[in-house]
Scaffold this motif. Structure first.
Motif, PDB file in Angstrom:
ATOM      1  N   ALA A 274      57.631 -10.197  98.951  1.00 25.02           N
ATOM      2  CA  ALA A 274      58.909  -9.517  98.706  1.00 25.02           C
ATOM      3  C   ALA A 274      59.816  -9.553  99.933  1.00 25.02           C
ATOM      4  O   ALA A 274      61.044  -9.491  99.801  1.00 25.02           O
ATOM      5  CB  ALA A 274      58.666  -8.077  98.275  1.00 25.02           C
ATOM      6  N   GLU A 275      59.218  -9.692 101.104  1.00 27.65           N
ATOM      7  CA  GLU A 275      60.017  -9.732 102.331  1.00 27.65           C
ATOM      8  C   GLU A 275      60.997 -10.898 102.332  1.00 27.65           C
ATOM      9  O   GLU A 275      62.056 -10.826 102.966  1.00 27.65           O
ATOM     10  CB  GLU A 275      59.092  -9.833 103.544  1.00 27.65           C
ATOM     11  CG  GLU A 275      58.225  -8.591 103.770  1.00 27.65           C
ATOM     12  CD  GLU A 275      57.211  -8.784 104.877  1.00 27.65           C
ATOM     13  OE1 GLU A 275      57.182  -9.898 105.467  1.00 27.65           O
ATOM     14  OE2 GLU A 275      56.453  -7.858 105.149  1.00 27.65           O
ATOM     15  N   GLY A 276      60.655 -11.985 101.651  1.00 24.11           N
ATOM     16  CA  GLY A 276      61.532 -13.152 101.641  1.00 24.11           C
ATOM     17  C   GLY A 276      62.377 -13.274 100.400  1.00 24.11           C
ATOM     18  O   GLY A 276      63.187 -14.203 100.287  1.00 24.11           O
ATOM     19  N   MET A 277      62.233 -12.334  99.456  1.00 26.33           N
ATOM     20  CA  MET A 277      62.959 -12.431  98.170  1.00 26.33           C
ATOM     21  C   MET A 277      64.282 -11.695  98.295  1.00 26.33           C
ATOM     22  O   MET A 277      64.417 -10.541  97.885  1.00 26.33           O
ATOM     23  CB  MET A 277      62.079 -11.890  97.055  1.00 26.33           C
ATOM     24  CG  MET A 277      60.773 -12.658  96.904  1.00 26.33           C
ATOM     25  SD  MET A 277      59.648 -11.932  95.682  1.00 26.33           S
ATOM     26  CE  MET A 277      60.455 -12.426  94.143  1.00 26.33           C
ATOM     27  N   LYS A 278      65.263 -12.359  98.866  1.00 25.73           N
ATOM     28  CA  LYS A 278      66.491 -11.705  99.281  1.00 25.73           C
ATOM     29  C   LYS A 278      67.606 -11.698  98.232  1.00 25.73           C
ATOM     30  O   LYS A 278      68.629 -11.049  98.441  1.00 25.73           O
ATOM     31  CB  LYS A 278      67.034 -12.359 100.560  1.00 25.73           C
ATOM     32  CG  LYS A 278      66.045 -12.355 101.715  1.00 25.73           C
ATOM     33  CD  LYS A 278      65.648 -10.961 102.144  1.00 25.73           C
ATOM     34  CE  LYS A 278      64.770 -10.983 103.386  1.00 25.73           C
ATOM     35  NZ  LYS A 278      64.353  -9.640 103.795  1.00 25.73           N
ATOM     36  N   PHE A 279      67.436 -12.411  97.130  1.00 17.59           N
ATOM     37  CA  PHE A 279      68.478 -12.394  96.103  1.00 17.59           C
ATOM     38  C   PHE A 279      68.761 -10.951  95.705  1.00 17.59           C
ATOM     39  O   PHE A 279      67.857 -10.157  95.473  1.00 17.59           O
ATOM     40  CB  PHE A 279      68.030 -13.158  94.849  1.00 17.59           C
ATOM     41  CG  PHE A 279      68.120 -14.641  94.951  1.00 17.59           C
ATOM     42  CD1 PHE A 279      69.142 -15.254  95.659  1.00 17.59           C
ATOM     43  CD2 PHE A 279      67.188 -15.447  94.307  1.00 17.59           C
ATOM     44  CE1 PHE A 279      69.228 -16.635  95.733  1.00 17.59           C
ATOM     45  CE2 PHE A 279      67.256 -16.826  94.386  1.00 17.59           C
ATOM     46  CZ  PHE A 279      68.269 -17.424  95.091  1.00 17.59           C
ATOM     47  N   GLY A 280      70.019 -10.607  95.614  1.00 20.24           N
ATOM     48  CA  GLY A 280      70.401  -9.302  95.095  1.00 20.24           C
ATOM     49  C   GLY A 280      70.638  -8.254  96.142  1.00 20.24           C
ATOM     50  O   GLY A 280      71.196  -7.193  95.834  1.00 20.24           O
ATOM     51  N   GLU A 281      70.245  -8.490  97.365  1.00 21.05           N
ATOM     52  CA  GLU A 281      70.393  -7.442  98.362  1.00 21.05           C
ATOM     53  C   GLU A 281      71.863  -7.167  98.670  1.00 21.05           C
ATOM     54  O   GLU A 281      72.228  -6.037  98.959  1.00 21.05           O
ATOM     55  CB  GLU A 281      69.644  -7.816  99.640  1.00 21.05           C
ATOM     56  CG  GLU A 281      68.137  -7.839  99.433  1.00 21.05           C
ATOM     57  CD  GLU A 281      67.364  -7.935 100.731  1.00 21.05           C
ATOM     58  OE1 GLU A 281      67.997  -8.071 101.797  1.00 21.05           O
ATOM     59  OE2 GLU A 281      66.130  -7.866 100.667  1.00 21.05           O
ATOM     60  N   GLU A 282      72.686  -8.191  98.555  1.00 20.54           N
ATOM     61  CA  GLU A 282      74.108  -7.978  98.823  1.00 20.54           C
ATOM     62  C   GLU A 282      74.788  -7.247  97.660  1.00 20.54           C
ATOM     63  O   GLU A 282      75.908  -6.806  97.766  1.00 20.54           O
ATOM     64  CB  GLU A 282      74.806  -9.331  99.047  1.00 20.54           C
ATOM     65  CG  GLU A 282      75.000 -10.175  97.782  1.00 20.54           C
ATOM     66  CD  GLU A 282      73.721 -10.876  97.337  1.00 20.54           C
ATOM     67  OE1 GLU A 282      73.742 -11.543  96.262  1.00 20.54           O
ATOM     68  OE2 GLU A 282      72.709 -10.774  98.044  1.00 20.54           O
ATOM     69  N   LYS A 283      74.044  -7.128  96.527  1.00 17.08           N
ATOM     70  CA  LYS A 283      74.641  -6.472  95.358  1.00 17.08           C
ATOM     71  C   LYS A 283      74.340  -4.978  95.339  1.00 17.08           C
ATOM     72  O   LYS A 283      74.748  -4.274  94.438  1.00 17.08           O
ATOM     73  CB  LYS A 283      74.103  -7.104  94.067  1.00 17.08           C
ATOM     74  CG  LYS A 283      74.553  -8.547  93.874  1.00 17.08           C
ATOM     75  CD  LYS A 283      73.925  -9.135  92.612  1.00 17.08           C
ATOM     76  CE  LYS A 283      74.400 -10.570  92.373  1.00 17.08           C
ATOM     77  NZ  LYS A 283      75.806 -10.611  91.946  1.00 17.08           N
ATOM     78  N   LYS A 284      73.520  -4.488  96.288  1.00 15.55           N
ATOM     79  CA  LYS A 284      73.151  -3.073  96.276  1.00 15.55           C
ATOM     80  C   LYS A 284      74.344  -2.199  96.658  1.00 15.55           C
ATOM     81  O   LYS A 284      75.192  -2.617  97.421  1.00 15.55           O
ATOM     82  CB  LYS A 284      71.996  -2.835  97.268  1.00 15.55           C
ATOM     83  CG  LYS A 284      70.691  -3.453  96.780  1.00 15.55           C
ATOM     84  CD  LYS A 284      69.572  -3.142  97.742  1.00 15.55           C
ATOM     85  CE  LYS A 284      68.257  -3.748  97.255  1.00 15.55           C
ATOM     86  NZ  LYS A 284      67.134  -3.482  98.178  1.00 15.55           N
TER      87      LYS A 284
END
Length: 221
Positions: A211-221
């Motif tokens: 999960a540490e590398g699964m960055k899709f979506g973080e900018e959408k928070k």
């Protein structure tokens, strides 16, 4: 030569294999492949997988592509003491249950999840507008799939039985990304067992690592 995994830490199929490697305690080298730059279509990569997709695993002289085939190989070769037997190879009944739900993930779960994740996360990165009509259509189909899962999980803690298996592991990457979308809360609101199943999976050490590398979506928070 050791184990090398060619892929990308945000790629769902790469994550599927990485999680399996972590579960089995296999040391490996992740060789990044820049898919947005088209490196998976370069001649040297096509020599490893002629279909030009990640991931690819190299284990000594053996080269394997297709993530679900890779995870099965890992489970069979590296079924070390002290790690879960994710194939439940000691029981014909349990092993076929695992196989059934591996197939369900491949044929019923991923085909509806993949377009949702692509449209919501990947399309904007490619300068495209998400196709909301397509997302809505897939969400309706996903609801039916998750209803089946809710009923199954009423009978056992995990999909193949009261044990974590490869069938559950294969679901993690798309579930992880889906839970970052605006539709996740509604999808699990009336499906408490699906929610508990996902939370149980996501608490495992292997999944915390990937999960540490699964960055899709973080900018959408």
């Amino acid at each position: 030569m050791g184990v090398k995994l060619y892929g990308h830490p945000m790629s769902s199929c790469t994550v599927r294999v990485m999680a399996c490697l972590y579960e089995k305690g296999v040391e490996f080298e992740l060789v990044p492949v820049n898919m947005f730059a088209g490196e998976q279509k370069a001649p040297d990569f096509l020599a490893k997988n002629p279909f030009g997709k990640v991931p690819v695993l190299e284990d000594g002289d053996l080269t394997i592509f297709e993530s679900r085939a890779i995870t099965e190989y890992i489970c069979k070769k590296y079924n070390a003491a002290g790690t879960d037997d994710l194939l439940r190879s000691g029981s014909p009944e349990e092993s076929i249950a695992v196989r059934v739900w591996v197939e369900v993930e491949s044929h019923h779960f991923q085909p509806v999840m993949s377009p949702i994740i692509y449209q919501h996360f990947v399309a904007p990165l490619q300068g495209k507008a998400p196709d909301q009509a397509l997302i809505d259509d897939q969400l309706a189909k996903l609801a039916g799939v998750l209803d089946v899962y809710e009923a199954k999980l009423a009978k056992a803690k995990f999909l193949a039985g009261d044990f974590f298996s490869l069938a559950d592991l294969h679901h993690f990457p798309y579930m992880f990304y889906f839970m970052k979308t605006p539709w996740a809360a509604e999808a699990v609101a009336g499906r408490a067992r699906v929610k508990a199943w996902y939370e149980e999976m996501s608490g495992r050490a292997a999944f915390k690592k990937v999960a540490e590398g699964m960055k899709f979506g973080e900018e959408k928070k």
